[in-house]
Design a protein around this motif. Sequence first.
Motif, mmCIF file in Angstrom:
data_model
loop_
_atom_site.group_PDB
_atom_site.id
_atom_site.type_symbol
_atom_site.label_atom_id
_atom_site.label_comp_id
_atom_site.label_asym_id
_atom_site.label_seq_id
_atom_site.Cartn_x
_atom_site.Cartn_y
_atom_site.Cartn_z
ATOM 1 N N MET A 1 0.838 -1.197 0.000
ATOM 2 C CA MET A 1 0.000 0.000 0.000
ATOM 3 C C MET A 1 0.872 1.246 0.000
ATOM 4 N N ASN A 2 0.488 2.228 -0.800
ATOM 5 C CA ASN A 2 1.182 3.506 -0.836
ATOM 6 C C ASN A 2 0.512 4.498 0.108
ATOM 7 N N ILE A 3 1.302 5.449 0.603
ATOM 8 C CA ILE A 3 0.799 6.467 1.517
ATOM 9 C C ILE A 3 0.983 7.838 0.883
ATOM 10 N N GLY A 4 -0.129 8.565 0.721
ATOM 11 C CA GLY A 4 -0.077 9.926 0.211
ATOM 12 C C GLY A 4 -0.432 10.919 1.297
ATOM 13 N N VAL A 5 -0.310 12.202 0.976
ATOM 14 C CA VAL A 5 -0.659 13.257 1.926
ATOM 15 C C VAL A 5 -1.484 14.302 1.191
ATOM 16 N N GLY A 6 -2.423 14.901 1.900
ATOM 17 C CA GLY A 6 -3.257 15.923 1.291
ATOM 18 C C GLY A 6 -2.588 17.282 1.288
ATOM 19 N N LEU A 7 -2.907 18.087 0.286
ATOM 20 C CA LEU A 7 -2.544 19.498 0.313
ATOM 21 C C LEU A 7 -3.568 20.222 1.187
ATOM 22 N N PRO A 8 -3.136 21.099 2.076
ATOM 23 C CA PRO A 8 -4.080 21.766 2.982
ATOM 24 C C PRO A 8 -4.801 22.927 2.307
ATOM 25 N N THR A 9 -5.548 22.629 1.248
ATOM 26 C CA THR A 9 -6.191 23.685 0.464
ATOM 27 C C THR A 9 -7.446 24.246 1.112
ATOM 28 N N SER A 10 -7.939 23.600 2.170
ATOM 29 C CA SER A 10 -9.180 24.072 2.787
ATOM 30 C C SER A 10 -9.024 24.428 4.259
ATOM 31 N N GLY A 172 -13.049 7.595 7.061
ATOM 32 C CA GLY A 172 -13.632 6.864 8.175
ATOM 33 C C GLY A 172 -12.701 5.765 8.639
ATOM 34 N N PRO A 173 -13.110 4.995 9.643
ATOM 35 C CA PRO A 173 -12.258 3.918 10.155
ATOM 36 C C PRO A 173 -12.065 2.815 9.125
ATOM 37 N N ALA A 174 -11.076 1.973 9.377
ATOM 38 C CA ALA A 174 -10.736 0.917 8.423
ATOM 39 C C ALA A 174 -11.905 -0.030 8.180
ATOM 40 N N ILE A 248 -3.013 3.200 9.343
ATOM 41 C CA ILE A 248 -2.387 2.689 8.121
ATOM 42 C C ILE A 248 -2.500 1.168 8.057
ATOM 43 N N ARG A 249 -2.190 0.507 9.150
ATOM 44 C CA ARG A 249 -2.240 -0.959 9.171
ATOM 45 C C ARG A 249 -3.656 -1.464 8.920
ATOM 46 N N GLY A 250 -4.646 -0.779 9.501
ATOM 47 C CA GLY A 250 -6.026 -1.192 9.293
ATOM 48 C C GLY A 250 -6.440 -1.103 7.838
ATOM 49 N N TYR A 251 -6.060 -0.022 7.180
ATOM 50 C CA TYR A 251 -6.405 0.140 5.764
ATOM 51 C C TYR A 251 -5.640 -0.848 4.890
ATOM 52 N N ALA A 324 8.205 -13.064 0.071
ATOM 53 C CA ALA A 324 7.086 -13.918 -0.309
ATOM 54 C C ALA A 324 6.090 -13.199 -1.197
ATOM 55 N N GLY A 325 6.304 -11.900 -1.423
ATOM 56 C CA GLY A 325 5.426 -11.153 -2.308
ATOM 57 C C GLY A 325 4.213 -10.571 -1.626
ATOM 58 N N THR A 326 4.167 -10.601 -0.289
ATOM 59 C CA THR A 326 3.025 -10.036 0.410
ATOM 60 C C THR A 326 3.256 -8.558 0.633
ATOM 61 N N ARG A 327 2.166 -7.853 1.005
ATOM 62 C CA ARG A 327 2.271 -6.421 1.216
ATOM 63 C C ARG A 327 2.964 -6.118 2.527
ATOM 64 N N SER A 328 3.692 -5.024 2.557
ATOM 65 C CA SER A 328 4.304 -4.558 3.790
ATOM 66 C C SER A 328 4.371 -3.051 3.756
ATOM 67 N N THR A 329 3.657 -2.393 4.666
ATOM 68 C CA THR A 329 3.641 -0.942 4.676
ATOM 69 C C THR A 329 5.041 -0.386 4.836
ATOM 70 N N SER A 330 5.882 -1.065 5.624
ATOM 71 C CA SER A 330 7.214 -0.547 5.875
ATOM 72 C C SER A 330 8.082 -0.589 4.635
#
Length: 383
Positions: A1-10, A172-174, A248-251, A324-330
Amino acid sequence: MNIGVGLPTSTSGISGQLLVDWAKRADAGPFSSLGVVDRVAYQNYEPFTALAAAAAVTHRVRLATMVVIAPLRNTAILAKQAASVHALSDGRVTLGLAVGARGEDYAVSGVDSRGRGRRFGEQLEAIRDIWEGGTIGPTPATPGPQLLVGGSSGEALARMARYSDGYMHGGGPARAFAGAAAKAAAAWSDLGRPGRPILWGMGYFALGDGNADAGAEYLRHYYAFTGPFAEKIAAGNLTSPGAITDFIRGYEDAGCDELVLFPTASSIDQVARRPTRLTRSSWWSVIHPTPRSVGVSSSLKRRLVRFGMPTTKPTPRSARASLAGTRSTSITATPWSGPAATSLPGSRARFCSTSCSGAAGRSEFGWSLSARCATSRSSRAPT
Protein backbone atom coordinates in the motif's frame (compact mmCIF):
# COMPACT_ATOMS: atom_id res chain seq x y z
CA MET A 1 0.00 0.00 0.00
CA ASN A 2 1.18 3.51 -0.84
CA ILE A 3 0.80 6.47 1.52
CA GLY A 4 -0.08 9.93 0.21
CA VAL A 5 -0.66 13.26 1.93
CA GLY A 6 -3.26 15.92 1.29
CA LEU A 7 -2.54 19.50 0.31
CA PRO A 8 -4.08 21.77 2.98
CA THR A 9 -6.19 23.68 0.46
CA SER A 10 -9.18 24.07 2.79
CA THR A 11 -7.61 24.70 6.20
CA SER A 12 -7.36 28.25 7.53
CA GLY A 13 -4.35 30.50 7.10
CA ILE A 14 -2.95 28.82 3.97
CA SER A 15 -0.92 30.98 1.60
CA GLY A 16 0.01 30.10 -1.94
CA GLN A 17 3.67 29.87 -0.96
CA LEU A 18 2.87 27.42 1.83
CA LEU A 19 1.03 25.16 -0.64
CA VAL A 20 4.03 25.21 -2.97
CA ASP A 21 6.45 24.44 -0.13
CA TRP A 22 4.14 21.67 1.10
CA ALA A 23 4.10 20.07 -2.36
CA LYS A 24 7.90 20.21 -2.56
CA ARG A 25 8.28 18.51 0.81
CA ALA A 26 5.78 15.81 -0.08
CA ASP A 27 7.60 15.13 -3.34
CA ALA A 28 10.86 14.71 -1.44
CA GLY A 29 9.35 11.66 0.26
CA PRO A 30 8.20 9.41 1.72
CA PHE A 31 4.72 10.15 0.29
CA SER A 32 3.50 8.72 -3.01
CA SER A 33 0.68 11.16 -3.83
CA LEU A 34 -0.78 14.61 -3.14
CA GLY A 35 -4.55 14.91 -2.74
CA VAL A 36 -6.95 17.86 -2.87
CA VAL A 37 -10.60 18.23 -1.92
CA ASP A 38 -13.32 20.18 -3.73
CA ARG A 39 -15.85 22.67 -2.39
CA VAL A 40 -17.49 25.72 -3.93
CA ALA A 41 -19.23 27.33 -0.95
CA TYR A 42 -16.09 27.27 1.19
CA GLN A 43 -12.86 29.26 1.59
CA ASN A 44 -10.65 26.74 -0.19
CA TYR A 45 -8.43 26.75 -3.26
CA GLU A 46 -9.90 25.48 -6.53
CA PRO A 47 -8.58 21.90 -6.88
CA PHE A 48 -7.23 21.91 -10.44
CA THR A 49 -5.50 25.25 -9.88
CA ALA A 50 -3.83 23.90 -6.74
CA LEU A 51 -2.72 20.73 -8.54
CA ALA A 52 -1.33 22.75 -11.45
CA ALA A 53 0.81 24.70 -8.98
CA ALA A 54 1.94 21.43 -7.40
CA ALA A 55 2.73 19.95 -10.82
CA ALA A 56 5.18 22.78 -11.48
CA VAL A 57 7.31 22.00 -8.40
CA THR A 58 7.03 18.19 -8.17
CA HIS A 59 8.40 15.36 -10.28
CA ARG A 60 7.35 12.10 -8.64
CA VAL A 61 4.13 12.12 -6.60
CA ARG A 62 0.74 11.45 -8.16
CA LEU A 63 -1.70 14.38 -8.11
CA ALA A 64 -5.21 13.38 -7.07
CA THR A 65 -8.61 15.03 -6.74
CA MET A 66 -10.46 13.48 -3.77
CA VAL A 67 -13.02 14.21 -5.10
CA VAL A 68 -14.10 16.81 -7.66
CA ILE A 69 -17.87 17.39 -7.70
CA ALA A 70 -18.41 16.56 -11.35
CA PRO A 71 -22.06 17.65 -11.95
CA LEU A 72 -21.16 21.22 -10.95
CA ARG A 73 -18.89 21.48 -13.99
CA ASN A 74 -19.36 21.50 -17.72
CA THR A 75 -18.16 18.11 -18.94
CA ALA A 76 -15.87 19.45 -21.68
CA ILE A 77 -14.23 21.95 -19.32
CA LEU A 78 -13.81 19.28 -16.63
CA ALA A 79 -12.13 16.94 -19.12
CA LYS A 80 -9.89 19.75 -20.38
CA GLN A 81 -8.84 20.78 -16.86
CA ALA A 82 -7.89 17.22 -15.94
CA ALA A 83 -6.06 16.63 -19.23
CA SER A 84 -4.16 19.90 -18.84
CA VAL A 85 -2.85 19.07 -15.35
CA HIS A 86 -2.10 15.54 -16.55
CA ALA A 87 0.04 16.96 -19.36
CA LEU A 88 1.72 19.55 -17.11
CA SER A 89 2.65 16.81 -14.63
CA ASP A 90 3.89 14.36 -17.26
CA GLY A 91 1.04 11.92 -16.69
CA ARG A 92 0.63 11.91 -12.89
CA VAL A 93 -3.06 12.76 -12.42
CA THR A 94 -5.61 10.58 -10.65
CA LEU A 95 -9.04 12.09 -11.26
CA GLY A 96 -11.45 11.24 -8.46
CA LEU A 97 -15.05 12.25 -9.19
CA ALA A 98 -18.36 12.07 -7.34
CA VAL A 99 -21.70 13.88 -7.11
CA GLY A 100 -21.02 15.62 -3.79
CA ALA A 101 -23.18 15.76 -0.69
CA ARG A 102 -23.57 19.47 0.10
CA GLY A 103 -26.60 21.30 -1.23
CA GLU A 104 -25.01 24.74 -0.78
CA ASP A 105 -22.33 23.93 -3.38
CA TYR A 106 -25.07 23.35 -5.95
CA ALA A 107 -27.02 26.42 -4.81
CA VAL A 108 -24.16 28.90 -5.18
CA SER A 109 -23.20 27.33 -8.53
CA GLY A 110 -26.71 27.78 -9.91
CA VAL A 111 -26.97 24.06 -10.66
CA ASP A 112 -30.05 22.00 -9.82
CA SER A 113 -29.04 19.12 -7.57
CA ARG A 114 -31.97 17.03 -8.76
CA GLY A 115 -30.91 14.47 -11.35
CA ARG A 116 -27.23 14.89 -10.51
CA GLY A 117 -26.62 11.13 -10.51
CA ARG A 118 -27.97 10.78 -14.03
CA ARG A 119 -25.88 13.74 -15.23
CA PHE A 120 -22.81 12.28 -13.56
CA GLY A 121 -23.27 9.00 -15.43
CA GLU A 122 -23.46 10.91 -18.70
CA GLN A 123 -20.27 12.77 -17.81
CA LEU A 124 -18.40 9.57 -17.05
CA GLU A 125 -19.52 8.10 -20.35
CA ALA A 126 -18.28 11.16 -22.26
CA ILE A 127 -15.06 12.13 -20.53
CA ARG A 128 -12.79 9.43 -21.96
CA ASP A 129 -14.18 10.10 -25.45
CA ILE A 130 -13.19 13.74 -25.01
CA TRP A 131 -9.66 12.77 -23.98
CA GLU A 132 -9.29 10.40 -26.89
CA GLY A 133 -10.92 12.74 -29.42
CA GLY A 134 -7.98 15.13 -29.44
CA THR A 135 -10.03 18.26 -30.15
CA ILE A 136 -10.52 19.60 -26.60
CA GLY A 137 -7.39 20.31 -24.59
CA PRO A 138 -4.03 18.56 -24.77
CA THR A 139 -4.32 14.93 -25.75
CA PRO A 140 -3.25 13.05 -22.61
CA ALA A 141 -0.72 10.29 -22.75
CA THR A 142 -2.48 6.98 -23.27
CA PRO A 143 -4.60 5.94 -21.45
CA GLY A 144 -5.11 9.38 -19.90
CA PRO A 145 -5.62 10.23 -16.23
CA GLN A 146 -6.47 7.42 -13.87
CA LEU A 147 -10.22 7.76 -13.28
CA LEU A 148 -11.77 6.84 -9.93
CA VAL A 149 -15.33 7.28 -8.69
CA GLY A 150 -16.58 7.88 -5.15
CA GLY A 151 -19.93 7.41 -3.47
CA SER A 152 -21.66 4.85 -1.29
CA SER A 153 -25.01 4.15 -2.95
CA GLY A 154 -25.68 1.20 -5.21
CA GLU A 155 -25.99 3.55 -8.17
CA ALA A 156 -22.62 5.15 -7.38
CA LEU A 157 -20.90 1.77 -7.19
CA ALA A 158 -22.51 0.68 -10.45
CA ARG A 159 -21.16 3.82 -12.15
CA MET A 160 -17.75 3.14 -10.65
CA ALA A 161 -17.70 -0.40 -12.03
CA ARG A 162 -18.92 0.58 -15.49
CA TYR A 163 -16.85 3.66 -16.26
CA SER A 164 -13.80 3.95 -14.02
CA ASP A 165 -10.52 2.35 -12.99
CA GLY A 166 -11.50 2.02 -9.34
CA TYR A 167 -13.11 3.29 -6.18
CA MET A 168 -12.31 6.30 -3.99
CA HIS A 169 -13.63 6.06 -0.43
CA GLY A 170 -14.68 9.14 1.52
CA GLY A 171 -12.92 8.44 4.81
CA GLY A 172 -13.63 6.86 8.17
CA PRO A 173 -12.26 3.92 10.16
CA ALA A 174 -10.74 0.92 8.42
CA ARG A 175 -13.84 -1.21 9.01
CA ALA A 176 -15.94 1.32 7.07
CA PHE A 177 -13.45 1.23 4.22
CA ALA A 178 -13.44 -2.58 4.24
CA GLY A 179 -17.22 -2.70 3.90
CA ALA A 180 -17.26 -0.18 1.06
CA ALA A 181 -14.36 -1.92 -0.70
CA ALA A 182 -16.22 -5.24 -0.57
CA LYS A 183 -19.27 -3.63 -2.17
CA ALA A 184 -17.09 -2.01 -4.83
CA ALA A 185 -15.47 -5.36 -5.62
CA ALA A 186 -18.89 -7.01 -5.86
CA ALA A 187 -20.14 -4.34 -8.28
CA TRP A 188 -16.97 -4.79 -10.32
CA SER A 189 -17.45 -8.55 -10.48
CA ASP A 190 -21.17 -8.28 -11.25
CA LEU A 191 -20.32 -6.30 -14.36
CA GLY A 192 -17.90 -9.00 -15.47
CA ARG A 193 -14.76 -6.88 -15.27
CA PRO A 194 -11.50 -8.77 -14.71
CA GLY A 195 -9.38 -8.37 -11.60
CA ARG A 196 -10.55 -5.87 -9.00
CA PRO A 197 -10.96 -2.09 -8.78
CA ILE A 198 -8.12 0.14 -7.64
CA LEU A 199 -8.94 1.20 -4.07
CA TRP A 200 -8.11 4.58 -2.54
CA GLY A 201 -8.87 5.68 1.01
CA MET A 202 -8.40 8.80 3.10
CA GLY A 203 -8.03 9.95 6.69
CA TYR A 204 -7.30 13.11 8.69
CA PHE A 205 -4.39 13.95 10.98
CA ALA A 206 -2.89 16.74 13.08
CA LEU A 207 0.45 16.25 14.81
CA GLY A 208 2.09 18.37 17.48
CA ASP A 209 1.11 20.19 20.65
CA GLY A 210 -1.94 22.41 20.26
CA ASN A 211 -2.93 21.10 16.83
CA ALA A 212 -5.40 18.44 17.97
CA ASP A 213 -8.04 20.94 19.12
CA ALA A 214 -7.59 23.15 16.06
CA GLY A 215 -7.85 20.12 13.79
CA ALA A 216 -11.02 18.89 15.46
CA GLU A 217 -12.60 22.33 15.15
CA TYR A 218 -11.73 22.44 11.45
CA LEU A 219 -13.44 19.08 10.89
CA ARG A 220 -16.55 20.18 12.79
CA HIS A 221 -16.78 23.25 10.58
CA TYR A 222 -16.04 21.44 7.31
CA TYR A 223 -18.60 18.70 8.02
CA ALA A 224 -21.18 20.90 9.74
CA PHE A 225 -23.75 19.89 7.10
CA THR A 226 -23.81 16.38 8.63
CA GLY A 227 -25.18 17.70 11.93
CA PRO A 228 -24.21 15.74 15.07
CA PHE A 229 -22.21 13.27 12.96
CA ALA A 230 -19.55 15.96 12.50
CA GLU A 231 -18.49 15.32 16.10
CA LYS A 232 -17.73 11.69 15.27
CA ILE A 233 -15.67 12.76 12.28
CA ALA A 234 -13.72 15.19 14.47
CA ALA A 235 -13.10 12.42 17.01
CA GLY A 236 -11.46 10.37 14.24
CA ASN A 237 -8.72 12.95 13.70
CA LEU A 238 -5.36 11.16 14.09
CA THR A 239 -3.21 13.08 16.57
CA SER A 240 -0.26 10.79 17.34
CA PRO A 241 2.23 8.71 15.35
CA GLY A 242 0.84 5.58 16.98
CA ALA A 243 -2.70 6.39 15.90
CA ILE A 244 -1.52 7.03 12.35
CA THR A 245 0.41 3.76 12.27
CA ASP A 246 -2.62 1.79 13.48
CA PHE A 247 -4.82 3.55 10.92
CA ILE A 248 -2.39 2.69 8.12
CA ARG A 249 -2.24 -0.96 9.17
CA GLY A 250 -6.03 -1.19 9.29
CA TYR A 251 -6.41 0.14 5.76
CA GLU A 252 -3.64 -2.08 4.46
CA ASP A 253 -5.30 -5.13 5.97
CA ALA A 254 -8.55 -4.07 4.28
CA GLY A 255 -6.88 -4.13 0.85
CA CYS A 256 -6.37 -0.41 0.23
CA ASP A 257 -3.95 0.47 -2.58
CA GLU A 258 -3.43 4.17 -1.78
CA LEU A 259 -4.19 5.86 1.54
CA VAL A 260 -4.07 9.67 1.54
CA LEU A 261 -3.83 11.42 4.91
CA PHE A 262 -5.20 14.97 4.92
CA PRO A 263 -3.88 17.56 7.38
CA THR A 264 -6.28 19.41 9.64
CA ALA A 265 -3.54 21.80 10.80
CA SER A 266 -1.74 24.26 8.55
CA SER A 267 1.85 24.06 9.79
CA ILE A 268 4.43 23.01 7.20
CA ASP A 269 6.02 20.82 9.88
CA GLN A 270 3.09 18.43 9.45
CA VAL A 271 4.99 16.98 6.48
CA ALA A 272 8.47 17.12 8.03
CA ARG A 273 10.48 14.05 7.05
CA ARG A 274 12.80 14.11 10.05
CA PRO A 275 11.95 14.40 13.75
CA THR A 276 11.01 17.91 14.85
CA ARG A 277 9.92 19.36 18.15
CA LEU A 278 6.46 19.89 16.67
CA THR A 279 5.73 16.42 15.34
CA ARG A 280 7.84 14.53 17.93
CA SER A 281 8.30 11.89 15.27
CA SER A 282 9.43 11.34 11.72
CA TRP A 283 7.14 10.36 8.88
CA TRP A 284 9.77 7.76 8.05
CA SER A 285 9.21 6.10 11.43
CA VAL A 286 5.43 6.40 11.14
CA ILE A 287 5.34 4.74 7.73
CA HIS A 288 8.09 2.31 8.80
CA PRO A 289 6.48 1.17 12.05
CA THR A 290 8.72 -1.81 12.91
CA PRO A 291 12.36 -0.92 12.30
CA ARG A 292 15.36 -2.15 14.23
CA SER A 293 18.85 -0.73 14.30
CA VAL A 294 21.67 -2.27 12.32
CA GLY A 295 25.37 -1.75 12.60
CA VAL A 296 26.63 0.51 9.84
CA SER A 297 29.75 2.55 9.47
CA SER A 298 29.54 6.21 10.43
CA SER A 299 30.53 7.32 6.92
CA LEU A 300 27.82 5.20 5.32
CA LYS A 301 25.27 6.43 7.85
CA ARG A 302 26.16 10.01 6.90
CA ARG A 303 25.46 9.19 3.25
CA LEU A 304 22.08 7.74 4.21
CA VAL A 305 21.13 10.84 6.18
CA ARG A 306 22.28 13.06 3.33
CA PHE A 307 19.99 11.27 0.88
CA GLY A 308 17.05 11.14 3.30
CA MET A 309 17.15 7.36 3.79
CA PRO A 310 16.44 5.64 7.12
CA THR A 311 19.39 3.95 8.80
CA THR A 312 17.33 0.99 9.97
CA LYS A 313 15.96 -2.05 8.22
CA PRO A 314 12.72 -4.02 8.61
CA THR A 315 12.54 -6.90 11.02
CA PRO A 316 13.34 -10.33 9.58
CA ARG A 317 9.62 -11.11 9.58
CA SER A 318 8.90 -8.07 7.40
CA ALA A 319 11.76 -9.01 5.10
CA ARG A 320 10.44 -12.54 4.73
CA ALA A 321 6.97 -11.17 3.98
CA SER A 322 8.42 -9.04 1.21
CA LEU A 323 10.32 -11.95 -0.29
CA ALA A 324 7.09 -13.92 -0.31
CA GLY A 325 5.43 -11.15 -2.31
CA THR A 326 3.03 -10.04 0.41
CA ARG A 327 2.27 -6.42 1.22
CA SER A 328 4.30 -4.56 3.79
CA THR A 329 3.64 -0.94 4.68
CA SER A 330 7.21 -0.55 5.88
CA ILE A 331 8.38 -1.34 2.36
CA THR A 332 5.84 -0.13 -0.16
CA ALA A 333 5.16 3.35 1.18
CA THR A 334 8.60 4.87 0.52
CA PRO A 335 9.09 5.72 -3.14
CA TRP A 336 12.35 7.54 -3.84
CA SER A 337 12.41 11.13 -5.02
CA GLY A 338 15.68 11.28 -6.90
CA PRO A 339 16.42 11.07 -10.62
CA ALA A 340 14.92 8.37 -12.79
CA ALA A 341 17.22 5.68 -11.42
CA THR A 342 19.33 6.85 -8.53
CA SER A 343 22.04 4.77 -6.93
CA LEU A 344 22.94 5.65 -3.38
CA PRO A 345 26.70 6.25 -3.29
CA GLY A 346 28.41 3.19 -1.91
CA SER A 347 25.26 1.09 -2.19
CA ARG A 348 23.80 -1.39 -4.65
CA ALA A 349 20.20 -0.18 -4.15
CA ARG A 350 18.41 1.57 -7.00
CA PHE A 351 15.17 3.48 -6.66
CA CYS A 352 12.44 4.38 -9.11
CA SER A 353 11.48 8.07 -9.39
CA THR A 354 7.87 7.51 -10.39
CA SER A 355 4.99 6.40 -8.15
CA CYS A 356 6.79 3.25 -7.22
CA SER A 357 6.04 0.74 -4.52
CA GLY A 358 9.63 0.40 -3.41
CA ALA A 359 13.19 -0.14 -4.47
CA ALA A 360 14.25 -2.58 -7.13
CA GLY A 361 17.00 -4.79 -5.86
CA ARG A 362 18.61 -5.29 -2.50
CA SER A 363 20.66 -2.81 -0.52
CA GLU A 364 23.80 -3.72 1.35
CA PHE A 365 21.87 -3.48 4.62
CA GLY A 366 19.75 -6.46 3.67
CA TRP A 367 16.53 -4.58 2.89
CA SER A 368 14.56 -6.89 0.67
CA LEU A 369 12.32 -4.60 -1.31
CA SER A 370 9.64 -5.24 -3.87
CA ALA A 371 10.43 -4.41 -7.48
CA ARG A 372 6.73 -4.07 -8.32
CA CYS A 373 6.11 -0.58 -9.72
CA ALA A 374 2.71 1.08 -9.63
CA THR A 375 3.36 2.80 -12.95
CA SER A 376 3.58 -0.55 -14.70
CA ARG A 377 0.05 -1.49 -13.71
CA SER A 378 -2.07 -1.75 -16.83
CA SER A 379 -4.96 0.67 -17.02
CA ARG A 380 -8.43 -0.75 -16.70
CA ALA A 381 -10.34 0.76 -19.59
CA PRO A 382 -14.10 0.98 -19.18
CA THR A 383 -16.17 -1.75 -20.73
